[in-house]
Design an enzyme around this catalytic site. Structure first.
Site, PDB file in Angstrom:
ATOM      1  N   ALA A 134       4.781   3.544  -5.209  1.00  0.00           N
ATOM      2  CA  ALA A 134       4.295   4.469  -6.232  1.00  0.00           C
ATOM      3  C   ALA A 134       5.427   5.284  -6.853  1.00  0.00           C
ATOM      4  O   ALA A 134       5.369   5.640  -8.030  1.00  0.00           O
ATOM      5  CB  ALA A 134       3.241   5.395  -5.646  1.00  0.00           C
ATOM      6  N   ASN A 214      -2.084  14.956  -3.374  1.00  0.00           N
ATOM      7  CA  ASN A 214      -1.727  14.536  -2.020  1.00  0.00           C
ATOM      8  C   ASN A 214      -1.809  15.662  -1.000  1.00  0.00           C
ATOM      9  O   ASN A 214      -1.911  15.410   0.182  1.00  0.00           O
ATOM     10  CB  ASN A 214      -0.329  13.924  -2.009  1.00  0.00           C
ATOM     11  CG  ASN A 214       0.697  14.849  -2.618  1.00  0.00           C
ATOM     12  OD1 ASN A 214       0.429  15.527  -3.604  1.00  0.00           O
ATOM     13  ND2 ASN A 214       1.864  14.907  -2.025  1.00  0.00           N
ATOM     14  N   GLN A 242      -3.028   8.289  -4.119  1.00  0.00           N
ATOM     15  CA  GLN A 242      -3.989   8.794  -3.131  1.00  0.00           C
ATOM     16  C   GLN A 242      -5.429   8.469  -3.505  1.00  0.00           C
ATOM     17  O   GLN A 242      -6.334   8.684  -2.702  1.00  0.00           O
ATOM     18  CB  GLN A 242      -3.850  10.323  -2.992  1.00  0.00           C
ATOM     19  CG  GLN A 242      -2.490  10.795  -2.559  1.00  0.00           C
ATOM     20  CD  GLN A 242      -2.217  10.524  -1.096  1.00  0.00           C
ATOM     21  OE1 GLN A 242      -3.118  10.153  -0.335  1.00  0.00           O
ATOM     22  NE2 GLN A 242      -0.975  10.663  -0.683  1.00  0.00           N
ATOM     23  N   THR A 302      12.699 -10.999  -7.414  1.00  0.00           N
ATOM     24  CA  THR A 302      11.720 -11.854  -6.737  1.00  0.00           C
ATOM     25  C   THR A 302      10.635 -11.012  -6.092  1.00  0.00           C
ATOM     26  O   THR A 302      10.933 -10.023  -5.429  1.00  0.00           O
ATOM     27  CB  THR A 302      12.425 -12.694  -5.656  1.00  0.00           C
ATOM     28  OG1 THR A 302      13.437 -13.467  -6.275  1.00  0.00           O
ATOM     29  CG2 THR A 302      11.446 -13.601  -4.948  1.00  0.00           C
ATOM     30  N   CYS A 387       7.621  14.237   2.134  1.00  0.00           N
ATOM     31  CA  CYS A 387       8.955  14.333   1.548  1.00  0.00           C
ATOM     32  C   CYS A 387       9.565  15.703   1.800  1.00  0.00           C
ATOM     33  O   CYS A 387      10.767  15.851   1.901  1.00  0.00           O
ATOM     34  CB  CYS A 387       8.894  14.096   0.049  1.00  0.00           C
ATOM     35  SG  CYS A 387       7.721  12.847  -0.427  1.00  0.00           S
TER      36      CYS A 387
END
Lengths: 463, 91
Positions: A134, A214, A242, A302, A387
């Site tokens: 995200a 969040n 979320q 890829t 975080c």
């Protein structure tokens, strides 16, 4: 500032309590290094309060904490792992190899996954772009759109309670010369639609508002925002990390032009996400990563086929289990909220009605959130986004809601998911009630409150 | 589900048996709950085609459950604070 004063007061008024409790409180002291301190938690010697449950012998039970930090990440569903195992045991072709069957079989699986993900939000599979998560989606959406339309449009709008990666992308765009409006939120965590409409300018290129917060679990009025954006011909991006699969989301009904999705919040693997990019009317953006031109040229490289396929299976399960999950989570959420809010001087943060039940954020007044987390080694919790959990800064989200420092510091976020059990919730309610009581017993502020002193009337001496 | 009763019952028992094999507390409880709910939900189905469909998909799911229950037993983690330890694991 206020917090500093409170701390210093604590030290001044109760040095003996603090010293005694720390020295005979190995759980607190060593919490930073000790991984498994649940069984070592002990109350101050001679204290009438016990951190151990008097009703049971803890040596008969395990030591691993209960996991309630589902906003940070969710466990991988065994059915998802089962799907992924195929790729690590046989299906190893490159999905972009078009000359042999190894490539084709992997590509078929990748396209199946794309379909499962698109179905959750009512999109066309071609509109799904796989990314690394995200954070990359949010970066790609904001920077991509802003830079592509930079010649004519110089303004973007977002809100103060967005995830760090949206705010930071906006900050970087400011350095590049874009103007950014950070919409404030009300006490309930919701943005004001009138303010949004006023903020939209002729040179606004994109509005980015998250679907579910969040930290406080508040659901923004996406449908109304979508309508406003469409009316003013501005692109609407929503960070649905979320919310994807957990709340009703329909990109066409809500006029969503871009949507960020993450796999590891829906019981899928880490390291994979998807950005929904509308094709009609077409949203154009400048890619962050260029190269082989995979994913419509928007994200070269890829595809990680095992992760993509696990993501697809996780999305399929979100659709399949939707009703059962919602019923289960709502039931546990109500139970937890009733239990926690029956402790005195607690409050639920964020709107009580516009919320995702799987995220419960509660403030416990007169208790320091971080010390509460330390005293709760048997429950894996967080006071906010993962975080920022390493820093002791109070949550900027709660600040934006108008909460003062003390309240922002004393808040804890509880996550409830598919695999949470009633037994765990009952354990947590009991543990919270005991530990909050324990920490308040140590607090001189709590003593003053009990004596009937209004803390707001006190003039703290400054330093 | 009259005609297929023994078949469905046998499947149900296998679901419960395999779900209870999960080492992980949360997965074990989830799959036990899910198996019970799913079979209960289909208890009163009478349409033969629907029953056949249910049995077919249940067989597929059972394979997944069996494999994952096996995998779950290969990796060990500490027991949760809400889990009672077996007698020989107590200290």
């Amino acid at each position: 500032m206020q917090r500093l004063l409170v701390t210093s007061l604590f030290m001044k008024r109760a040095p003996t309590v603090a010293a005694r409790s720390l020295s005979s409180f190995p759980g607190l002291k060593t919490a930073a290094t000790s991984v498994n301190s649940a069984s070592t938690l002990e109350p101050p010697s001679g204290s009438p309060i016990s951190l151990k449950d008097a009703g049971r012998d803890s040596s008969l039970y395990g030591t691993r904490p209960i996991y309630l930090d589902l906003q940070a990440t969710t466990p991988v569903d065994p059915r998802v792992l089962d799907k992924m195992m195929q790729f690590y045991t046989g299906l190893y072709g490159n999905p972009h190899s078009s000359t042999h069957s190894y490539g084709w079989e992997t590509e078929t699986e990748v396209e199946k996954a794309r379909e499962h993900i698109a179905r959750v939000i009512g999109a066309d599979p071609k509109e799904i772009i796989f990314t690394s998560g995200a954070t990359e989606c949010n970066n790609l959406a904001l920077k991509g759109v802003a830079r592509f339309y930079a010649k004519t449009k110089k303004h973007i709008i977002t809100s103060q309670t967005e995830h760090k990666c949206v705010l930071d992308s906006a900050r970087h765009l400011q350095d590049e010369g874009f103007e950014v409006t950070y919409l404030p939120v009300g006490e309930d965590g919701l943005i004001d639609l009138e303010q949004l409409e006023q903020a939209i300018r002729p040179d606004t290129s994109i509005v980015s508002i998250m679907s579910v917060n969040n930290e406080i679990g508040v659901i923004q009025p996406l449908e109304e925002i979508g309508k406003l954006c469409r009316k003013h011909k501005v692109f609407f991006h929503t960070d649905a990390a979320q919310g994807f699969g957990k709340i009703p989301l329909d990109v066409n009904k809500y006029n969503i032009d871009l949507m960020s999705i993450s796999a590891h919040k829906i019981y899928g693997p880490m390291g994979i996400g998807a950005l929904y990019v509308r094709r009609r009317p077409r949203v154009r953006l400048e890619p962050l990563i260029t190269g082989g031109g995979q994913e419509r040229g928007l994200r070269s490289g890829t595809l990680a086929a095992p992760l993509v396929s696990g993501f697809g299976e996780a999305a399929r399960l979100m659709t399949q289990e939707k009703d059962a999950d919602i019923a289960h989570i709502t039931k546990l959420s109500d139970r937890l909220m009733n239990g926690l809010l029956s402790i005195e001087h607690t409050q639920l943060n964020g709107s009580a009605t516009h919320r995702y039940p799987g995220c419960v954020n509660v403030s416990f007044a007169y208790v320091e959130g971080e010390s509460l987390l330390m005293a709760l080694k048997d429950v894996a919790l967080s006071s906010g986004s993962a975080c920022t959990s390493a820093s002791l800064e109070p949550s900027y989200v709660l600040h934006a809601l108008g909460a003062d420092d003390a309240l922002a510091h004393s808040s804890i976020r509880f996550g409830i998911g598919r695999f949470t059990t009633e037994e765990e919730i009952d354990y947590v309610i009991k543990a919270m009630t005991e530990r909050v009581g324990f920490l308040r017993e140590l607090s001189p502020l709590w003593e003053m409150v009990q004596e009937g002193i209004d803390l707001n009337t006190i003039e703290w001496s400054g330093h | 589900m009259a005609g297929n009763k023994s078949q469905v019952l046998s499947l149900y028992r296998q679901f419960l048996r395999n779900a209870s094999k999960f080492e992980d507390y949360n997965f074990r409880n989830y799959f036990l709950r899910k198996s019970r709910d799913e079979f209960k939900k289909h208890k009163d189905v009478s349409d033969p085609a629907e029953i056949a469909n249910f049995i077919k998909s249940a067989r597929q799911d059972l394979l997944v459950l069996k494999r994952q229950a096996e995998i779950s037993q290969m990796y060990h983690f500490d027991k949760l604070v809400v889990e009672k330890l077996d007698r020989h694991h107590r200290t």
